[in-house]
Design a protein around this motif. Structure first.
Motif, PDB file in Angstrom:
ATOM      1  N   ALA A 199     -30.893 -23.158  12.750  1.00 48.85           N
ATOM      2  CA  ALA A 199     -32.182 -23.824  12.544  1.00 48.85           C
ATOM      3  C   ALA A 199     -33.309 -22.856  12.864  1.00 48.85           C
ATOM      4  O   ALA A 199     -33.242 -22.084  13.827  1.00 48.85           O
ATOM      5  CB  ALA A 199     -32.281 -25.053  13.434  1.00 48.85           C
ATOM      6  N   GLU A 200     -34.362 -22.887  12.056  1.00 50.25           N
ATOM      7  CA  GLU A 200     -35.476 -21.952  12.230  1.00 50.25           C
ATOM      8  C   GLU A 200     -36.130 -22.080  13.606  1.00 50.25           C
ATOM      9  O   GLU A 200     -36.493 -21.083  14.231  1.00 50.25           O
ATOM     10  CB  GLU A 200     -36.521 -22.190  11.139  1.00 50.25           C
ATOM     11  N   THR A 201     -36.273 -23.323  14.104  1.00 49.24           N
ATOM     12  CA  THR A 201     -36.936 -23.497  15.394  1.00 49.24           C
ATOM     13  C   THR A 201     -36.079 -23.019  16.553  1.00 49.24           C
ATOM     14  O   THR A 201     -36.567 -22.907  17.677  1.00 49.24           O
ATOM     15  CB  THR A 201     -37.302 -24.977  15.629  1.00 49.24           C
ATOM     16  N   ALA A 202     -34.798 -22.732  16.301  1.00 50.55           N
ATOM     17  CA  ALA A 202     -33.932 -22.226  17.367  1.00 50.55           C
ATOM     18  C   ALA A 202     -34.025 -20.716  17.505  1.00 50.55           C
ATOM     19  O   ALA A 202     -33.523 -20.149  18.482  1.00 50.55           O
ATOM     20  CB  ALA A 202     -32.492 -22.627  17.107  1.00 50.55           C
TER      21      ALA A 202
ATOM     22  N   LYS B 297     -34.104 -14.781   7.263  1.00 50.06           N
ATOM     23  CA  LYS B 297     -34.321 -14.929   5.823  1.00 50.06           C
ATOM     24  C   LYS B 297     -34.277 -16.410   5.425  1.00 50.06           C
ATOM     25  O   LYS B 297     -33.436 -17.173   5.924  1.00 50.06           O
ATOM     26  CB  LYS B 297     -33.241 -14.179   5.037  1.00 50.06           C
ATOM     27  N   PRO B 298     -35.154 -16.825   4.504  1.00 49.21           N
ATOM     28  CA  PRO B 298     -35.097 -18.216   4.016  1.00 49.21           C
ATOM     29  C   PRO B 298     -33.860 -18.425   3.148  1.00 49.21           C
ATOM     30  O   PRO B 298     -33.281 -17.474   2.611  1.00 49.21           O
ATOM     31  CB  PRO B 298     -36.379 -18.344   3.191  1.00 49.21           C
ATOM     32  N   LEU B 299     -33.444 -19.673   3.049  1.00 48.55           N
ATOM     33  CA  LEU B 299     -32.283 -20.022   2.235  1.00 48.55           C
ATOM     34  C   LEU B 299     -32.725 -20.527   0.864  1.00 48.55           C
ATOM     35  O   LEU B 299     -33.801 -21.113   0.709  1.00 48.55           O
ATOM     36  CB  LEU B 299     -31.445 -21.101   2.928  1.00 48.55           C
ATOM     37  N   GLU B 300     -31.869 -20.322  -0.116  1.00 46.41           N
ATOM     38  CA  GLU B 300     -32.109 -20.827  -1.467  1.00 46.41           C
ATOM     39  C   GLU B 300     -30.855 -21.578  -1.927  1.00 46.41           C
ATOM     40  O   GLU B 300     -29.783 -20.966  -2.070  1.00 46.41           O
ATOM     41  CB  GLU B 300     -32.422 -19.661  -2.410  1.00 46.41           C
ATOM     42  N   PRO B 301     -30.923 -22.904  -2.118  1.00 47.76           N
ATOM     43  CA  PRO B 301     -32.130 -23.735  -1.945  1.00 47.76           C
ATOM     44  C   PRO B 301     -32.417 -23.994  -0.467  1.00 47.76           C
ATOM     45  O   PRO B 301     -31.545 -23.860   0.375  1.00 47.76           O
ATOM     46  CB  PRO B 301     -31.755 -25.028  -2.668  1.00 47.76           C
ATOM     47  N   SER B 302     -33.667 -24.388  -0.214  1.00 48.96           N
ATOM     48  CA  SER B 302     -34.059 -24.711   1.157  1.00 48.96           C
ATOM     49  C   SER B 302     -33.274 -25.927   1.649  1.00 48.96           C
ATOM     50  O   SER B 302     -32.895 -26.791   0.851  1.00 48.96           O
ATOM     51  CB  SER B 302     -35.562 -24.999   1.202  1.00 48.96           C
ATOM     52  N   PHE B 303     -33.038 -25.953   2.953  1.00 49.48           N
ATOM     53  CA  PHE B 303     -32.296 -27.083   3.531  1.00 49.48           C
ATOM     54  C   PHE B 303     -33.082 -27.602   4.732  1.00 49.48           C
ATOM     55  O   PHE B 303     -32.882 -27.155   5.859  1.00 49.48           O
ATOM     56  CB  PHE B 303     -30.893 -26.648   3.965  1.00 49.48           C
ATOM     57  N   PRO B 304     -33.989 -28.562   4.485  1.00 54.32           N
ATOM     58  CA  PRO B 304     -34.789 -29.092   5.597  1.00 54.32           C
ATOM     59  C   PRO B 304     -34.020 -30.120   6.422  1.00 54.32           C
ATOM     60  O   PRO B 304     -33.049 -30.716   5.948  1.00 54.32           O
ATOM     61  CB  PRO B 304     -35.975 -29.755   4.889  1.00 54.32           C
ATOM     62  N   ARG B 305     -34.450 -30.311   7.643  1.00 51.68           N
ATOM     63  CA  ARG B 305     -33.916 -31.359   8.500  1.00 51.68           C
ATOM     64  C   ARG B 305     -35.064 -31.901   9.328  1.00 51.68           C
ATOM     65  O   ARG B 305     -36.031 -31.175   9.627  1.00 51.68           O
ATOM     66  CB  ARG B 305     -32.800 -30.843   9.401  1.00 51.68           C
TER      67      ARG B 305
ATOM     68  N   ALA C  35     -22.617 -28.333   5.229  1.00 50.51           N
ATOM     69  CA  ALA C  35     -23.094 -29.135   4.092  1.00 50.51           C
ATOM     70  C   ALA C  35     -23.871 -28.276   3.106  1.00 50.51           C
ATOM     71  O   ALA C  35     -23.760 -28.458   1.883  1.00 50.51           O
ATOM     72  CB  ALA C  35     -23.968 -30.281   4.606  1.00 50.51           C
ATOM     73  N   TRP C  36     -24.658 -27.334   3.630  1.00 51.34           N
ATOM     74  CA  TRP C  36     -25.437 -26.451   2.741  1.00 51.34           C
ATOM     75  C   TRP C  36     -24.505 -25.596   1.882  1.00 51.34           C
ATOM     76  O   TRP C  36     -24.706 -25.449   0.674  1.00 51.34           O
ATOM     77  CB  TRP C  36     -26.360 -25.567   3.576  1.00 51.34           C
ATOM     78  N   PHE C  37     -23.463 -25.027   2.488  1.00 55.30           N
ATOM     79  CA  PHE C  37     -22.492 -24.250   1.717  1.00 55.30           C
ATOM     80  C   PHE C  37     -21.780 -25.136   0.706  1.00 55.30           C
ATOM     81  O   PHE C  37     -21.583 -24.755  -0.464  1.00 55.30           O
ATOM     82  CB  PHE C  37     -21.476 -23.602   2.652  1.00 55.30           C
ATOM     83  N   ALA C  38     -21.397 -26.342   1.138  1.00 51.89           N
ATOM     84  CA  ALA C  38     -20.630 -27.240   0.264  1.00 51.89           C
ATOM     85  C   ALA C  38     -21.425 -27.640  -0.967  1.00 51.89           C
ATOM     86  O   ALA C  38     -20.851 -27.784  -2.070  1.00 51.89           O
ATOM     87  CB  ALA C  38     -20.203 -28.480   1.042  1.00 51.89           C
TER      88      ALA C  38
ATOM     89  N   ASP D 149     -28.810 -17.097  -1.032  1.00 50.95           N
ATOM     90  CA  ASP D 149     -28.071 -18.292  -1.431  1.00 50.95           C
ATOM     91  C   ASP D 149     -26.687 -18.292  -0.793  1.00 50.95           C
ATOM     92  O   ASP D 149     -26.263 -17.331  -0.143  1.00 50.95           O
ATOM     93  CB  ASP D 149     -27.985 -18.417  -2.953  1.00 50.95           C
ATOM     94  N   ALA D 150     -25.982 -19.401  -0.983  1.00 50.61           N
ATOM     95  CA  ALA D 150     -24.682 -19.575  -0.335  1.00 50.61           C
ATOM     96  C   ALA D 150     -23.666 -18.549  -0.826  1.00 50.61           C
ATOM     97  O   ALA D 150     -22.820 -18.090  -0.054  1.00 50.61           O
ATOM     98  CB  ALA D 150     -24.170 -21.000  -0.575  1.00 50.61           C
ATOM     99  N   ARG D 151     -23.738 -18.179  -2.104  1.00 54.25           N
ATOM    100  CA  ARG D 151     -22.787 -17.213  -2.652  1.00 54.25           C
ATOM    101  C   ARG D 151     -22.918 -15.869  -1.946  1.00 54.25           C
ATOM    102  O   ARG D 151     -21.924 -15.229  -1.598  1.00 54.25           O
ATOM    103  CB  ARG D 151     -23.028 -17.030  -4.152  1.00 54.25           C
TER     104      ARG D 151
END
Length: 295
Positions: A243-246, A257-265, A208-211, A186-188
């Motif tokens: 980005a995962e595809t990068a 590692k995956p993020l919690e919460p997920s952040f799709p684009r 934005a994900w951190f914010a 997670d962001a923390r």
């Protein structure tokens, strides 16, 4: 001046030069001899010059008539060439299509499939790809210097979007780090350690994900190249989010590692609303749509 001359006369003169007979020239064009004669006379009146030498057999052109006949032949050849080029555009996709890519995600995992599919069906259609960060990529599309651009989904009303792929942000941590032994991060957790900010296009999404979690990364390094980010993470100089595809297929020493919460684009192929700039561009858009449907 030439555009005003009777087109029949322009078609007749090269035939007269070759056949030496107005009747045969008229027959070759499937017109009557009187109509052919009238067209020649009308052309002579408009030019103010004799175009054929009368009273001589075989019929010959004057020097001025030969000049006009040569012009007519060049125009006919140009017309044939133009028709051939248009046929090639229609049937073979002749042309150049320019695509601006916002970075490794699209350039590595999306555009090669589209380019390959186009090449297999339209071998003479050329695609030129220019890679840059988000803003220059979008600007190139709005300026009209490219036909299409790969961008993250936007609400821009001036653009038409084709959804190509859904992607997610992921964290990069050193394999031996304690964070690598955890599940989703997670962001923390990521805000407590030195952070490597990507400058390759995903920075606004990362921020934005951190914010959203009310957190802010401790940015120590700002890096554009993915390989450089991996090297810094591997050296223990910080963590990163990209980005995962990068992420390259091989990334030894770095855990993803995956993020919690997920952040799709959603990655899209974008074009300016309205008609296509060329038939080749329309082909590429259509085939990109086929690729998107078949993914």
């Amino acid at each position: 001046m030439f555009d005003a001359l009777p087109q029949l006369a322009l078609r007749l003169l090269p035939l007269v030069a070759r056949l030496g007979n107005l009747s045969e020239a008229a027959r070759a064009l499937d017109v009557s001899q009187p109509a052919a004669s009238k067209a020649i006379v009308r052309a002579e009146e408009m030019c103010g010059l004799a175009l054929v030498v009368r009273g001589r057999r075989p019929l010959a052109l004057t020097a001025e008539g030969r000049i006009l006949a040569e012009h007519a032949e060049r125009q006919e050849e140009l017309a044939r060439l133009t028709a051939r080029r248009l046929d090639d555009c229609r049937a073979k996709g002749d042309g150049v299509v320019r695509i601006a890519s916002f970075g490794a995600s699209a350039s590595t995992h999306i555009l090669p499939q589209i380019v390959g599919a186009v090449a297999r069906r339209y071998g003479r259609l050329q695609i030129e790809i220019t890679e840059n960060t988000d803003q220059p990529t979008l600007q190139a599309l709005h300026d009209g210097s490219v036909d299409f651009a790969t961008i993250v989904e936007t609400e821009d009303p001036d653009l038409e979007l084709l959804h190509l792929k859904q992607d997610h942000l992921v964290a990069l941590v050193r394999s031996g780090d304690a964070l690598a032994r955890r599940g989703a991060l997670d962001a923390r957790a990521l805000a407590d350690v030195p952070f490597i900010m990507t400058k390759g296009g995903s920075e606004p999404l990362v921020r934005a994900w951190f914010a959203r979690a009310g957190a802010e990364p401790k940015i120590r390094h700002s890096i554009q190249q993915i390989t450089s980010i991996l090297a810094l993470v591997r050296a223990g100089m910080g963590v990163s989010v990209i980005a995962e595809t990068a992420v390259p297929e091989t990334h030894e020493g770095v855990s993803v590692k995956p993020l919690e919460p997920s952040f799709p684009r959603t990655i899209c192929l974008a074009r300016r609303a309205g008609g296509f700039s060329s038939h080749a561009a329309e082909i590429v858009w259509r085939m990109a749509a086929e690729q998107a449907l078949g993914r």
